[in-house]
Design a protein around this motif. Structure first.
Motif, mmCIF file in Angstrom:
data_model
loop_
_atom_site.group_PDB
_atom_site.id
_atom_site.type_symbol
_atom_site.label_atom_id
_atom_site.label_comp_id
_atom_site.label_asym_id
_atom_site.label_seq_id
_atom_site.Cartn_x
_atom_site.Cartn_y
_atom_site.Cartn_z
ATOM 1 N N GLU A 183 21.549 -0.129 -2.432
ATOM 2 C CA GLU A 183 21.612 -0.994 -1.247
ATOM 3 C C GLU A 183 21.395 -0.178 0.022
ATOM 4 O OE1 GLU A 183 21.625 -4.230 -1.156
ATOM 5 O OE2 GLU A 183 21.699 -4.310 -3.357
ATOM 6 N N ASN A 184 21.952 1.036 0.058
ATOM 7 C CA ASN A 184 21.764 1.885 1.229
ATOM 8 C C ASN A 184 20.298 2.310 1.370
ATOM 9 O OD1 ASN A 184 23.057 3.502 3.468
ATOM 10 N ND2 ASN A 184 22.126 5.168 2.313
ATOM 11 N N SER A 185 19.663 2.622 0.242
ATOM 12 C CA SER A 185 18.245 3.013 0.280
ATOM 13 C C SER A 185 17.381 1.872 0.799
ATOM 14 C CB SER A 185 17.782 3.441 -1.114
ATOM 15 O OG SER A 185 18.445 4.617 -1.537
ATOM 16 N N LEU A 186 17.655 0.667 0.330
ATOM 17 C CA LEU A 186 16.910 -0.501 0.796
ATOM 18 C C LEU A 186 17.085 -0.691 2.306
ATOM 19 C CD1 LEU A 186 17.823 -2.975 -2.090
ATOM 20 C CD2 LEU A 186 15.567 -1.960 -1.689
ATOM 21 N N LYS A 187 18.313 -0.528 2.753
ATOM 22 C CA LYS A 187 18.598 -0.684 4.176
ATOM 23 C C LYS A 187 17.913 0.394 5.001
ATOM 24 C CE LYS A 187 22.458 -0.697 7.474
ATOM 25 N NZ LYS A 187 23.944 -0.562 7.610
ATOM 26 N N MET A 188 18.056 1.649 4.584
ATOM 27 C CA MET A 188 17.495 2.759 5.343
ATOM 28 C C MET A 188 15.969 2.692 5.408
ATOM 29 S SD MET A 188 19.896 4.674 6.623
ATOM 30 C CE MET A 188 20.673 3.085 6.969
ATOM 31 N N ASP A 219 12.725 -4.513 0.852
ATOM 32 C CA ASP A 219 13.529 -5.309 -0.074
ATOM 33 C C ASP A 219 13.359 -4.865 -1.523
ATOM 34 O OD1 ASP A 219 10.973 -6.213 -0.386
ATOM 35 O OD2 ASP A 219 11.404 -8.314 0.052
ATOM 36 N N TYR A 220 12.557 -3.823 -1.754
ATOM 37 C CA TYR A 220 12.463 -3.270 -3.104
ATOM 38 C C TYR A 220 12.038 -1.813 -3.051
ATOM 39 C CZ TYR A 220 7.334 -3.727 -2.858
ATOM 40 O OH TYR A 220 6.010 -3.613 -2.502
ATOM 41 N N ILE A 221 12.427 -1.066 -4.090
ATOM 42 C CA ILE A 221 12.029 0.327 -4.281
ATOM 43 C C ILE A 221 11.021 0.360 -5.418
ATOM 44 C CG2 ILE A 221 12.808 2.668 -4.821
ATOM 45 C CD1 ILE A 221 13.973 1.547 -2.213
ATOM 46 N N ASP A 222 9.905 1.025 -5.206
ATOM 47 C CA ASP A 222 8.885 1.082 -6.259
ATOM 48 C C ASP A 222 9.367 1.868 -7.470
ATOM 49 O OD1 ASP A 222 6.274 -0.134 -5.008
ATOM 50 O OD2 ASP A 222 7.186 1.099 -3.447
ATOM 51 N N VAL A 223 9.931 3.056 -7.233
ATOM 52 C CA VAL A 223 10.450 3.887 -8.335
ATOM 53 C C VAL A 223 11.829 4.388 -7.946
ATOM 54 C CG1 VAL A 223 10.093 5.891 -9.812
ATOM 55 C CG2 VAL A 223 8.106 4.648 -8.930
ATOM 56 N N PHE A 224 12.847 3.924 -8.654
ATOM 57 C CA PHE A 224 14.208 4.389 -8.415
ATOM 58 C C PHE A 224 14.566 5.335 -9.564
ATOM 59 C CE2 PHE A 224 18.760 4.360 -7.758
ATOM 60 C CZ PHE A 224 18.871 4.221 -6.376
ATOM 61 N N GLN A 225 14.949 6.571 -9.198
ATOM 62 C CA GLN A 225 15.126 7.627 -10.194
ATOM 63 C C GLN A 225 16.581 8.097 -10.287
ATOM 64 O OE1 GLN A 225 11.685 10.612 -9.216
ATOM 65 N NE2 GLN A 225 12.035 9.297 -7.438
ATOM 66 N N PHE A 226 17.002 8.408 -11.502
ATOM 67 C CA PHE A 226 18.250 9.137 -11.680
ATOM 68 C C PHE A 226 17.995 10.574 -11.230
ATOM 69 C CE2 PHE A 226 18.541 5.818 -15.048
ATOM 70 C CZ PHE A 226 19.665 5.156 -14.563
ATOM 71 N N HIS A 227 18.886 11.096 -10.398
ATOM 72 C CA HIS A 227 18.652 12.374 -9.731
ATOM 73 C C HIS A 227 19.255 13.538 -10.523
ATOM 74 C CE1 HIS A 227 18.298 14.386 -5.485
ATOM 75 N NE2 HIS A 227 17.712 15.086 -6.442
ATOM 76 N N ASN A 228 18.417 14.192 -11.324
ATOM 77 C CA ASN A 228 18.782 15.385 -12.082
ATOM 78 C C ASN A 228 20.092 15.227 -12.865
ATOM 79 O OD1 ASN A 228 18.102 18.104 -12.846
ATOM 80 N ND2 ASN A 228 19.777 18.819 -11.554
ATOM 81 N N GLY A 243 0.793 -1.226 0.000
ATOM 82 C CA GLY A 243 0.000 0.000 0.000
ATOM 83 C C GLY A 243 0.821 1.268 0.000
ATOM 84 N N ILE A 244 2.144 1.142 -0.074
ATOM 85 C CA ILE A 244 3.038 2.296 -0.018
ATOM 86 C C ILE A 244 3.920 2.310 -1.257
ATOM 87 C CG2 ILE A 244 4.864 3.444 1.288
ATOM 88 C CD1 ILE A 244 3.809 1.982 3.778
ATOM 89 N N VAL A 245 3.988 3.452 -1.933
ATOM 90 C CA VAL A 245 4.832 3.603 -3.118
ATOM 91 C C VAL A 245 6.053 4.425 -2.721
ATOM 92 C CG1 VAL A 245 4.973 4.448 -5.491
ATOM 93 C CG2 VAL A 245 2.828 3.477 -4.649
ATOM 94 N N LEU A 246 7.192 3.742 -2.589
ATOM 95 C CA LEU A 246 8.429 4.402 -2.186
ATOM 96 C C LEU A 246 9.225 4.797 -3.427
ATOM 97 C CD1 LEU A 246 9.594 2.146 0.789
ATOM 98 C CD2 LEU A 246 8.305 4.285 0.875
ATOM 99 N N CYS A 247 9.530 6.090 -3.514
ATOM 100 C CA CYS A 247 10.296 6.626 -4.637
ATOM 101 C C CYS A 247 11.559 7.270 -4.074
ATOM 102 C CB CYS A 247 9.498 7.681 -5.390
ATOM 103 S SG CYS A 247 7.834 7.166 -5.875
ATOM 104 N N THR A 248 12.707 6.892 -4.602
ATOM 105 C CA THR A 248 13.937 7.535 -4.169
ATOM 106 C C THR A 248 14.824 7.785 -5.376
ATOM 107 O OG1 THR A 248 15.678 7.523 -2.481
ATOM 108 C CG2 THR A 248 15.258 5.433 -3.637
ATOM 109 N N LYS A 249 15.963 8.451 -5.141
ATOM 110 C CA LYS A 249 16.799 8.922 -6.248
ATOM 111 C C LYS A 249 18.276 8.759 -5.903
ATOM 112 C CE LYS A 249 14.769 13.056 -5.911
ATOM 113 N NZ LYS A 249 13.591 12.779 -5.061
#
Length: 336
Positions: free
Chosen positions: A90-95, A99-108, A70-76
């Motif tokens: 790996e750090n994002s997954l840990k923090m 065990d998965y990121i819904d949307v992983f983005q290239f940051h600018n 029920g949660i959409v996690l987006c990070t960059k």
């Protein structure tokens, strides 16, 4: 909360997103309460980045044990190499304790990563996707040409791009381009980094675009409650709100700082994102704070500018930042 289909992710999400930059600045118990209250009121999308200090960690603490679907996690990540990108993931997954990121983005990025590129970045995310660590690949950008190239490549599921009622017609056309290509939109800078103060007008303007999911930067419970109030009582862009927009457009048209922060750090120690729009902020924030001895000292630092070119070279909006700084310094001290 009203739901939309989030582009070709095919996820059903609420039309309001939570921008998690500001939660770095408050106590952990307050960020936990904010995030949980948002979730309990239908907010499903949470956007952060590897570089936002403790933001990812706070999300992980708040939602540990919650139903993950029920949660959409987006990070960059702003990584420049595949190895750094993998380390950031790996750090994002840990923090975020997932065990998965819904949307992983290239940051600018300055360019659009592509499969087979010499940089290897897109291929690194494809590998992470094959491993189940990433569900969808996205890109955030402040530059229209980069955003358009990413969207029309049909390689990206999500675009994060600035949308506000100060956006030009060309910038707003990116939303239609995304709709045509089935790309989900995370709309950043709905309040232009705080330079816009009428959230009602900002909300009503963006609500006209059915595929834009604004990620509101929220730091206080009252801010969250205000956005939730508008969600539960949808606003219409009526005459009074249009008048607010027209007035802000007339005042802020042209070159103005959006406070994205890519100009930092300044070698001279100038707090550019505030100083380069100080004249506007004086009419929108407490003058006793902005005219304090500390801020007068900050504005005097503009005299130490050496025109090194760092801020101009890194400004996504191609502003002549030193010129803006000197203009705002002159007006600032005239207003004292």
């Amino acid at each position: 909360m009203e739901q939309i289909t989030f582009g070709k992710t095919n996820r059903s999400i609420g039309r309001t997103g939570f921008g998690c930059i500001p939660i770095q600045r408050i106590p952990y118990e307050e960020s936990t309460a904010l995030l949980r209250r948002a979730y309990e009121n239908g907010v499903t999308v949470y956007d952060t980045a590897n570089g936002y200090t403790t933001s990812e960690e706070r999300i992980g603490i708040a939602f540990e044990g919650y139903k993950r679907e029920g949660i959409v996690l987006c990070t960059k990540s702003g990584a420049q190499t595949p190895s750094d990108l993998a380390a950031h993931l790996e750090n994002s997954l840990k923090m975020m304790r997932t065990d998965y990121i819904d949307v992983f983005q290239f940051h600018n990025p300055a360019f659009v990563p592509m499969p087979g590129g010499a940089d290897g970045l897109y291929d690194a995310l494809l590998a992470a996707k094959a491993q189940g660590k990433v569900r969808h690949i996205g890109i955030s950008s402040h530059k229209r040409e980069v955003a358009e190239k990413a969207v029309t490549s049909d390689l990206y599921d999500v675009l994060q791009y600035p949308f506000s009622y100060l956006s030009t017609e060309g910038e707003m056309a990116v939303a239609e381009l995304c709709r045509t290509h089935g790309v989900g939109i995370l709309g950043m800078k709905a309040l232009c980094g705080g330079i816009l103060t009428n959230a009602r007008a900002a909300f009503a303007f963006l609500r006209q675009y059915e595929n834009i999911v604004p990620i509101w930067g929220i730091q206080e419970m009252r801010q969250l409650d205000e956005i939730l109030l508008y969600e539960n009582n949808p606003l219409v862009l009526d005459g009074p709100l249009k008048a607010v927009i027209d007035a802000d457009r007339a005042e802020l048209a042209g070159a103005f700082c959006r406070a994205c922060g890519y100009c930092l750090p300044c070698p001279a120690g100038i707090p550019i994102p505030m100083a380069a729009r100080m004249t506007f902020l004086l009419g929108r924030m407490r003058k006793d704070v902005l005219q304090s001895d500390d801020w007068q000292a900050n504005m005097r630092k503009i005299d130490d500018c050496t025109d090194c070119g760092h801020c101009k070279a890194n400004c996504p909006y191609e502003l002549d930042v030193p010129v803006l700084l000197r203009q705002h310094k002159e007006e600032y001290f005239r207003c004292l």
